[in-house]
Design an enzyme around this catalytic site. Structure first.
Site, PDB file in Angstrom:
ATOM      1  N   HIS A  85     -31.615 -14.453  24.943  1.00 58.39           N
ATOM      2  CA  HIS A  85     -30.826 -15.216  23.973  1.00 58.39           C
ATOM      3  C   HIS A  85     -30.214 -14.304  22.894  1.00 58.39           C
ATOM      4  O   HIS A  85     -29.010 -14.344  22.642  1.00 58.39           O
ATOM      5  CB  HIS A  85     -31.733 -16.278  23.345  1.00 58.39           C
ATOM      6  CG  HIS A  85     -31.063 -17.202  22.381  1.00 58.39           C
ATOM      7  ND1 HIS A  85     -30.957 -16.929  21.034  1.00 58.39           N
ATOM      8  CD2 HIS A  85     -30.476 -18.408  22.557  1.00 58.39           C
ATOM      9  CE1 HIS A  85     -30.331 -17.923  20.433  1.00 58.39           C
ATOM     10  NE2 HIS A  85     -30.029 -18.838  21.338  1.00 58.39           N
TER      11      HIS A  85
ATOM     12  N   SER B 213     -25.737 -22.154  19.438  1.00 61.57           N
ATOM     13  CA  SER B 213     -26.207 -20.772  19.308  1.00 61.57           C
ATOM     14  C   SER B 213     -25.101 -19.764  19.583  1.00 61.57           C
ATOM     15  O   SER B 213     -25.114 -18.674  19.027  1.00 61.57           O
ATOM     16  CB  SER B 213     -27.290 -20.479  20.350  1.00 61.57           C
ATOM     17  OG  SER B 213     -28.546 -20.783  19.864  1.00 61.57           O
TER      18      SER B 213
ATOM     19  N   ASP C 106     -33.242 -13.546  15.655  1.00 55.85           N
ATOM     20  CA  ASP C 106     -33.163 -14.068  17.020  1.00 55.85           C
ATOM     21  C   ASP C 106     -34.329 -13.571  17.883  1.00 55.85           C
ATOM     22  O   ASP C 106     -35.380 -13.207  17.353  1.00 55.85           O
ATOM     23  CB  ASP C 106     -31.803 -13.684  17.630  1.00 55.85           C
ATOM     24  CG  ASP C 106     -31.279 -14.771  18.542  1.00 55.85           C
ATOM     25  OD1 ASP C 106     -31.919 -15.030  19.578  1.00 55.85           O
ATOM     26  OD2 ASP C 106     -30.239 -15.375  18.235  1.00 55.85           O
TER      27      ASP C 106
END
Ligand SMILES: *[C@@H]1O[C@H](CO)[C@@H](O)[C@H](O)[C@H]1NC(C)=O
Ligand SMILES: *[C@@H]1O[C@H](CO)[C@@H](O)[C@H](O)[C@H]1NC(C)=O
Ligand SMILES: *[C@@H]1O[C@H](CO)[C@@H](O)[C@H](O)[C@H]1NC(C)=O
Ligand SMILES: *[C@@H]1O[C@H](CO)[C@@H](O)[C@H](O)[C@H]1NC(C)=O
Ligand SMILES: *[C@@H]1O[C@H](CO)[C@@H](O)[C@H](O)[C@H]1NC(C)=O
Ligand SMILES: *[C@@H]1O[C@H](CO)[C@@H](O)[C@H](O)[C@H]1NC(C)=O
Length: 872
Positions: free
Chosen positions: A195, A508, A144
């Site tokens: 994120h 996600s 990620d």
């Protein structure tokens, strides 16, 4: 439109043309951004990894990385070498350009939600409290944007003894931006985007605000994304491969990838993921956020073989900014979305009157100039017909001090404002909007929304498939996604410098939920294989009811349904196969009992399912039923093509004839299966009758098993999703419908479509663009320049030879594919060798391979021919 760098292409004679067979050297469509002069070379699986020495010895080849664990191959760069030389080395399976990637989520919103209710629904709460699981002893690698490991809810440590984070590395650094991205990794994978920190919280959150699914597992973070440049963070697949490779070396049980792009399983990340699965690693990946494009929008690498692809369900509770509406009916509290421009938040400490753009009731959506003066008021408009930017600009010009826009469909999203207009713009739900519109038509209405005032709301779409969640099936009609988890409006950890918490939406967010679930399953049942875990997840998933039809959402949308964590861990039944991908099926009568023969001529398939009773002591009683799902078509009733699938039955209140939903026939009554034994049952799946073959219907549902063990009171539910295509799959058209205005040829100097091609004269510096779309993925698309007098092809147009092309759609990340018509043609598939096109009359010939077509069979292509134009 800017396409060509004429100087960059060398024009050579075609005396010696190097050839390479299809499927060896691949081009991405031009909308896929690739790294110049950078390639991933995949070796055949039997080739030993010291094969790399051949490449070290080649002139003008720099081997950037040698992958040995997750992938058998290398990444290389070259200044000018034709990549065909790479493809022609013995033992090379495929050569792909290095492609850029983005993570799969939407920008953060200011709304937040609690995780408690959703853990309750999915059974995570029960698994943690009742079974005492937490993922201890299980290793999870996350690929990620990095993690803010200083976050107190994420351990506030890095690789110290007892720390959550024992593994991980940065593969990119902070200088990977702009025109000259530089890889310069930091010592640790600290997150600069948010994120990865959000994903990490869903898995590992330690509380008190964020409760991860597997808070006791051991984690690795492999940072492969750049810092955000504006809104977006970026990476390329050669870097992701390095992350996968390192994660595999660290020997993780599970690898979680909240990333993807439209693509095929043959791409390098898909190949590597499949290899990891082969090595016994559970690989979990996001199905993608292209649901607005309808069917066949599942991303790569989620489409790869053996991967657990994850769809998203909306959260039930949203903690969001409160708006208080006052009208003649008193006060009402409504949910207000993230502001469109973070610099102008929707903070109004006291009541401000709302107003329509025009008091006469026209122009509800604010798409034309407002007739009223809105000074001191907030404009109240409806979403649709024009951009949020246009509504905002019109309201500002009418003097409004803010815009309250109401959605035209269920759900809420963060509107994106890109114009520098200095007043706030927010969105509210469809129902709240209708309420206000009603009150405002009758009298005056005001709103206030004090700064920092939040409330927990129930989401209208809670528990349903998120509108953004990508659909399956794959190009080969396999079932995707496999399972769904909460991914819409998820409250989790975020960068400490940005407040430490945020709500994000996307597949996600659903992906780590499943990765965490797998950790709990593995902790409880370490002996299970990857396949067994996948089976448990799917067979214990809960099919989701579509409130508009009262049938289930198609398994091509939800997979096995919403994950049921406790049930998966406790499952005592093994189903083989776990999903039934029906394919297209025979048409005819079924030879069988009288009930089957009495159905007459139908489209049907027979499948055998093996059911094993995993309880070592108790007999198991089993019966089955059909749980029909929506059928989905790519055509509306009037024959127009549609991306958002048309659903049958479209109206649940009507009387739906039984034979217009799929049917299941199998054994009647109950079967007893002895402890530790299995039995095989045959099921006949009959496609819905009365749906037209010409309308591209994809049907499906769930075989719903009711199971009871001897001496136990409660029954358990299991399901096997099934899905198929109601017709001849390989006969479907692949080019976008005429209603999309494609294919179309544009004048490159004006960007306008050319109506009369006979006026087009291509010469030096005069080019045109041919735009086409694909309404479903196509294995091979080529566009050639053909002499209209002789019928002979002079070669491919620029970007005119593409393999493994994904679907395009107006609302997706990729709306169409562009090729350039210029005075050169490529004589090779890679576009390296070009010849000058002799003057004359020409047309463009576009051919796209039909589903499952044979690339060498001319009849397996859909063909489109342009009108004639002139090359001078
Ligand atoms: C999240 O919700 C809590 C209330 O539950 C609120 O105090 C906090 O400010 C919210 N955070 C954000 C970023 O909206
Ligand atoms: C969360 O949603 C559920 C289901 O809609 C509802 O029953 C519950 O009251 C909600 N919780 C809060 C705090 O609003
Ligand atoms: C918000 O304001 C900052 C500072 O003035 C500016 O740099 C930024 O571009 C603005 N953002 C937007 C979306 O307008
Ligand atoms: C469907 O059938 C075709 C041809 O009969 C076959 O090539 C393909 O592999 C099948 N696909 C699935 C998902 O079973
Ligand atoms: C079919 O119906 C859709 C939606 O109602 C409409 O947008 C479209 O124009 C219609 N097409 C034709 C050919 O009538
Ligand atoms: C084409 O464009 C190039 C670069 O702008 C210029 O040097 C050249 O003179 C142009 N040729 C013609 C025929 O206009």
């Amino acid at each position: 439109m800017q396409i060509l760098a004429l100087g960059a292409l060398t024009v050579v004679s075609c005396l010696s043309i190097l050839g390479v067979e299809a499927g060896r050297l691949l081009n991405y469509p031009p909308h896929v951004r690739t790294k110049r002069g950078a390639y991933i070379v995949e070796f055949e699986s039997h080739v030993p990894s010291d094969h790399v020495s051949k490449f070290h010895a080649m002139p003008d080849i720099f081997v950037n990385h040698h992958y040995t664990k997750a992938f058998n191959g290398i990444s290389v760069s070259t200044r000018s070498l034709d990549p065909i030389h790479l493809a022609n080395v013995d033992g090379v399976k495929r050569v792909w350009p290095v492609r850029y990637y983005r993570p799969a989520s939407f920008p953060p919103g200011a709304s937040n939600s609690t995780d408690m209710y959703l853990h309750h629904v999915t059974g995570v709460e029960k698994a943690l409290t009742e079974l005492g699981l937490n993922g201890k002893g299980i290793k999870i690698g996350i690929i990620d944007t990095g993690v803010d490991y200083n976050h107190p809810e994420l351990g506030a440590c890095w690789k110290t003894e007892g720390c959550l984070w024992q593994y991980g590395q940065d593969f990119i650094g902070d200088k990977y931006t702009g025109a000259n991205p530089v890889i310069d990794p930091n010592p640790t994978p600290m997150d600069c985007d948010g994120h990865g920190t959000h994903v990490a919280g869903i898995l590992a959150g330690q509380g008190p605000e964020v409760h991860g699914v597997a808070p006791g597992a051991t984690y690795g973070m492999y940072r492969v994304f750049s810092c955000p440049d504006g809104e977006n963070t970026e990476t390329a697949d050669d870097i992701i491969l390095r992350g996968l490779e390192a994660a595999h070396k660290d020997d993780h049980d599970i690898i979680s990838m909240s990333l993807g792009s439209s693509g095929w399983p043959e791409e390098p990340l898909g190949v590597a993921s499949a290899k990891l699965v082969e090595d016994g690693v559970v690989v979990v990946a996001a199905a993608g956020n292209d649901g607005f494009g309808g069917l066949q929008t599942t991303s790569a690498p989620a489409v790869a073989h053996g991967i657990i692809s994850v769809g998203s369900v909306d959260n039930w509770n949203i903690t969001a900014k409160q708006g208080i509406i006052t009208s003649d009916q008193g006060s009402k509290s409504i949910m207000v979305s993230t502001p469109g421009n973070a610099n102008y938040t929707f903070d109004f400490d006291s009541d401000v009157p709302l107003a329509f753009p025009d008091s006469n009731g026209a122009n509800f959506n604010g798409c034309s100039k407002f007739s009223d003066d809105l000074v001191g008021k907030i404009a109240f408009v409806k979403r649709g017909d024009c951009s949020f930017n246009e509504k905002l600009t019109n309201a500002y010009e009418a003097g409004a001090n803010g815009v309250l826009c109401y959605n035209n469909e269920p759900g809420l999203l963060g509107p994106s404002i890109t114009v520098p207009v200095p007043i706030p713009f927010v969105l509210i739900g469809e129902k709240d909007g209708a309420y206000i519109a009603d009150r405002l038509a009758a009298g005056s209405v005001s709103i206030k929304s004090p700064k920092g005032q939040y409330e927990i709301f129930s989401a209208e779409t809670g528990g349903q498939m998120s509108s953004f969640s990508s659909y399956g099936p794959s190009a080969e009609l396999n079932m995707y996604p496999l399972i769904s988890a909460p991914g819409g409006n998820i409250w989790s950890t975020y960068l400490l410098k940005d407040g430490g918490y945020a709500s994000l939406s996307g597949t996600s967010m659903a992906t780590p939920y499943i990765s965490g679930t797998v950790a709990l399953i593995k902790q409880a049942r370490p002996e299970l294989s990857v396949e067994d875990i996948t089976r448990l997840l799917v067979s214990t998933g809960k099919p989701i009811t579509d409130p508009s039809t009262n049938l289930k959402f198609s398994p091509f949308r939800s997979g096995g349904g919403l994950v049921s964590v406790y049930d998966a861990i406790q499952s005592r039944v093994r189903f083989d196969p776990p999903v039934l991908s029906i394919n297209d099926s025979k048409v005819g009568p079924i030879n069988g009992d009288s009930k089957l023969t009495s159905l007459g001529t139908v489209r049907w398939a027979a499948r055998t399912i093996t059911i094993c009773n995993h309880d070592s002591k108790k007999n198991m009683k089993i019966s089955l039923d059909n749980m029909a799902g929506n059928s989905m078509s790519t055509f509306l009733a009037n024959g127009s093509f549609t991306y958002t699938p048309r659903i049958w039955p479209s109206d649940a209140t009507g009387n739906v004839p039984e034979d217009t939903v799929p049917q299941i026939y199998s054994f009647n009554g109950q079967k007893i299966i002895k402890p530790g034994q299995s039995t095989s049952v045959t099921v006949f799946i009959v496609a819905p009758k009365g749906l037209k073959d010409t309308e591209n219907w994809y049907y499906g549902g769930f075989i719903d098993f009711t199971v009871q063990w001897q001496g136990e009171k409660t029954e358990s539910k299991y399901n096997i999703p099934y899905g198929g295509y109601n017709g001849d799959y390989s006969a479907q058209k692949v080019l976008s419908p005429v209603s999309d205005g494609l294919p179309s040829i544009l004048d490159d100097s004006t960007g306008n479509p050319i109506q009369d091609l006979s006026t087009l004269v291509i010469k030096e510096n005069v080019t045109a663009s041919l735009l086409y779309g694909l309404s479903m993925p196509s294995r091979l698309v080529e566009v050639k320049m053909v002499n209209s007098d002789t019928g002979e092809s002079v070669g491919y147009l620029y970007n005119g030879y593409l393999e493994y092309v994904p679907k395009t759609c107006p609302q997706c990340a990729v709306p169409f594919v562009t090729t350039t018509i210029w005075s050169y043609a490529s004589t090779d598939k890679e576009g390296k060798d070009t010849v000058e096109v002799p003057a004359g009359k020409y047309h463009a010939l576009l051919r796209a391979l039909l589903p499952r077509g044979d690339i060498n069979n001319d009849n397996d292509y859909q063909v489109w021919k342009s009108g004639d134009f002139t090359v001078a």
